[in-house]
Write an enzyme that holds these catalytic residues in place. Structure first.
Site, PDB file in Angstrom:
ATOM      1  CB  SER A  18      -0.907   0.021   1.231  1.00 20.36           C
ATOM      2  OG  SER A  18      -1.496   1.303   1.335  1.00 20.36           O
ATOM      3  CG  HIS A  36      -3.883  -1.609  -1.385  1.00 14.15           C
ATOM      4  ND1 HIS A  36      -4.982  -2.387  -1.677  1.00 14.15           N
ATOM      5  CD2 HIS A  36      -4.279  -0.759  -0.405  1.00 14.15           C
ATOM      6  CE1 HIS A  36      -5.999  -2.031  -0.902  1.00 14.15           C
ATOM      7  NE2 HIS A  36      -5.602  -1.027  -0.115  1.00 14.15           N
ATOM      8  CG  ASP A  65      -5.209   2.511   0.816  1.00 14.20           C
ATOM      9  OD1 ASP A  65      -6.159   1.712   0.761  1.00 14.20           O
ATOM     10  OD2 ASP A  65      -4.098   2.226   1.303  1.00 14.20           O
ATOM     11  CG  MET A 120      -8.408   7.249   2.229  1.00 14.36           C
ATOM     12  SD  MET A 120      -7.478   7.417   3.758  1.00 14.36           S
ATOM     13  CE  MET A 120      -6.709   5.808   3.861  1.00 14.36           C
ATOM     14  CG  HIS A 132      -9.243   0.118  -0.367  1.00 10.08           C
ATOM     15  ND1 HIS A 132      -8.659  -0.009   0.881  1.00 10.08           N
ATOM     16  CD2 HIS A 132     -10.583   0.068  -0.157  1.00 10.08           C
ATOM     17  CE1 HIS A 132      -9.604  -0.124   1.795  1.00 10.08           C
ATOM     18  NE2 HIS A 132     -10.781  -0.068   1.199  1.00 10.08           N
ATOM     19  CG  MET A 184     -11.399   3.337   2.012  1.00 14.18           C
ATOM     20  SD  MET A 184      -9.859   3.390   2.967  1.00 14.18           S
ATOM     21  CE  MET A 184      -8.685   3.371   1.631  1.00 14.18           C
ATOM     22  CG  MET A 242     -11.657  -2.653   5.315  1.00 13.09           C
ATOM     23  SD  MET A 242     -10.101  -2.301   4.453  1.00 13.09           S
ATOM     24  CE  MET A 242      -9.211  -1.333   5.691  1.00 13.09           C
ATOM     25  CG  PHE A 271      -6.152   7.101  10.102  1.00 14.14           C
ATOM     26  CD1 PHE A 271      -5.706   8.386   9.794  1.00 14.14           C
ATOM     27  CD2 PHE A 271      -7.431   6.935  10.613  1.00 14.14           C
ATOM     28  CE1 PHE A 271      -6.533   9.492  10.007  1.00 14.14           C
ATOM     29  CE2 PHE A 271      -8.266   8.034  10.822  1.00 14.14           C
ATOM     30  CZ  PHE A 271      -7.818   9.311  10.513  1.00 14.14           C
ATOM     31  N   GLY A 272      -3.209   4.406   7.870  1.00 18.52           N
ATOM     32  CA  GLY A 272      -2.212   3.346   7.893  1.00 18.52           C
ATOM     33  C   GLY A 272      -1.633   3.212   9.289  1.00 18.52           C
ATOM     34  N   GLY A 273      -0.859   2.170   9.492  1.00 16.10           N
ATOM     35  CA  GLY A 273      -0.111   2.017  10.738  1.00 16.10           C
ATOM     36  C   GLY A 273      -0.920   1.642  11.965  1.00 16.10           C
ATOM     37  CG  ASP A 305      -6.145  -2.598   3.406  1.00 13.54           C
ATOM     38  OD1 ASP A 305      -5.052  -2.290   3.916  1.00 13.54           O
ATOM     39  OD2 ASP A 305      -6.822  -1.814   2.713  1.00 13.54           O
ATOM     40  N   GLY A 306      -4.747  -3.868   6.551  1.00 11.52           N
ATOM     41  CA  GLY A 306      -4.644  -3.120   7.803  1.00 11.52           C
ATOM     42  C   GLY A 306      -3.948  -3.911   8.890  1.00 11.52           C
ATOM     43  N   GLY A 307      -2.778  -3.421   9.293  1.00 10.15           N
ATOM     44  CA  GLY A 307      -2.092  -4.022  10.431  1.00 10.15           C
ATOM     45  C   GLY A 307      -1.436  -5.362  10.142  1.00 10.15           C
ATOM     46  CB  SER A 324       3.577   0.799   8.285  1.00 15.73           C
ATOM     47  OG  SER A 324       2.277   0.453   8.596  1.00 15.73           O
TER      48      SER A 324
HETATM   49  C1  DX5 Z   1      -6.354   1.833   5.609  1.00 17.30           C
HETATM   50  C2  DX5 Z   1      -5.880   1.487   4.227  1.00 17.30           C
HETATM   51  C3  DX5 Z   1      -4.740   0.546   4.193  1.00 17.30           C
HETATM   52  C4  DX5 Z   1      -3.460   1.041   4.802  1.00 17.30           C
HETATM   53  C5  DX5 Z   1      -2.766  -0.146   5.420  1.00 17.30           C
HETATM   54  O1  DX5 Z   1      -7.561   2.491   5.529  1.00 17.30           O
HETATM   55  O2  DX5 Z   1      -6.944   0.875   3.494  1.00 17.30           O
HETATM   56  O3  DX5 Z   1      -4.500   0.056   2.870  1.00 17.30           O
HETATM   57  O4  DX5 Z   1      -2.608   1.653   3.869  1.00 17.30           O
HETATM   58  O5  DX5 Z   1      -1.665   0.290   6.115  1.00 17.30           O
HETATM   59  P1  DX5 Z   1      -0.892  -0.605   7.188  1.00 17.30           P
HETATM   60  O6  DX5 Z   1      -0.410  -1.836   6.452  1.00 17.30           O
HETATM   61  O7  DX5 Z   1       0.195   0.283   7.624  1.00 17.30           O
HETATM   62  O8  DX5 Z   1      -1.868  -0.955   8.267  1.00 17.30           O
HETATM   63 ZN    ZN Z   2      -6.505  -0.123   1.560  1.00 18.18          ZN
END
Ligand code: DX5
Ligand code: ZN
Length: 217
Positions: free
Chosen positions: A8, A33, A35, A37, A66, A68, A137, A143-145, A175-177, A198
């Protein structure tokens, strides 16, 4: 079914985005990927069409977009024209999800359907076999991270069994974490398209990508 890595770019360093995309590509990541938003469906605003158009020439890898955004049907053609190969939208954001899937298919692209952590697997039932990919999800989008929410892994298992009962071997994306530490468990639950922001872009992209791909087999 093949495991696929989709780094991502939300976690990338945007001043050298093209270079970082090239590194992930060369290291073997199959998708990218992206994102998008809108500040309405999720609190953040990320980036949109001009950025996607610009990075299209940086790699031949699959653009896994993706969305959002609210009312995604308005923008499908624009994202196709910008270079998207897979367009994933949120069940919670669409008035008529089937119409969005049909709109994506109209342009010969793959349709992904995503659910947030609070949305039940059963909400996907009318669309199984219609969507080409299900995105479960594993954090609240926006948010990332963030840290993976453990209960979402039960949902991945549930979606995999709902699909299997109906004879579908649809891709399940998470996707996420996602980290090197939980990757094996996540795949064991039935996910095969792995998004990581991340964990790929913080530190050495080539080494991180190689470590992910090694575990993914
Ligand atoms: C969150 C995004 C993710 C994000 C994942 O809303 O859809 O794609 O970039 O980031 P990490 O892998 O850092 O959780
Ligand atoms: Zn995503």
């Amino acid at each position: 079914m093949a495991n696929i890595l989709s780094p991502s770019i939300l976690a990338a360093d945007f001043k050298i985005l093209g270079k970082q995309i090239g590194e992930a590509d060369k290291a073997g990541a199959q998708y990218l990927h992206i994102d998008v938003m809108d500040g309405v469906f999720v609190p953040s605003i990320s980036f949109g069409l001009p950025v996607i158009r610009s990075i299209r020439s940086a790699t031949d890898r699959v653009f896994d977009v993706h969305l959002m955004i609210v009312d995604p049907i308005r923008y499908i053609k624009d994202f196709v024209d910008a270079g998207a190969d897979i367009i994933t939208f949120h069940l919670e954001a669409a008035k008529d999800p089937m119409a969005v899937i049909d709109e994506i298919h109209k342009y010969g692209k793959k349709a992904g359907l995503s659910i947030k952590p609070q949305t039940k697997a059963e909400a996907l039932l009318p669309y199984l076999g219609k969507a080409d990919m299900i995105l479960v999800m594993t954090v609240e989008p926006g948010f990332g991270g963030q840290k993976l929410i453990p209960s979402t892994l039960e949902k991945v298992k549930r979606v995999r069994s709902l699909l299997a009962e109906r004879g579908f071997d649809t891709d399940i994306q998470v996707d996420g974490g996602i980290t090197i530490g939980n990757l094996k468990e996540v795949i064991g639950c039935g996910a095969n398209v792995i998004v990581a922001g991340s964990s790929i872009f913080n530190g050495d992209i080539t080494t991180n990508t190689a470590s992910f791909l090694e575990i993914m087999g």
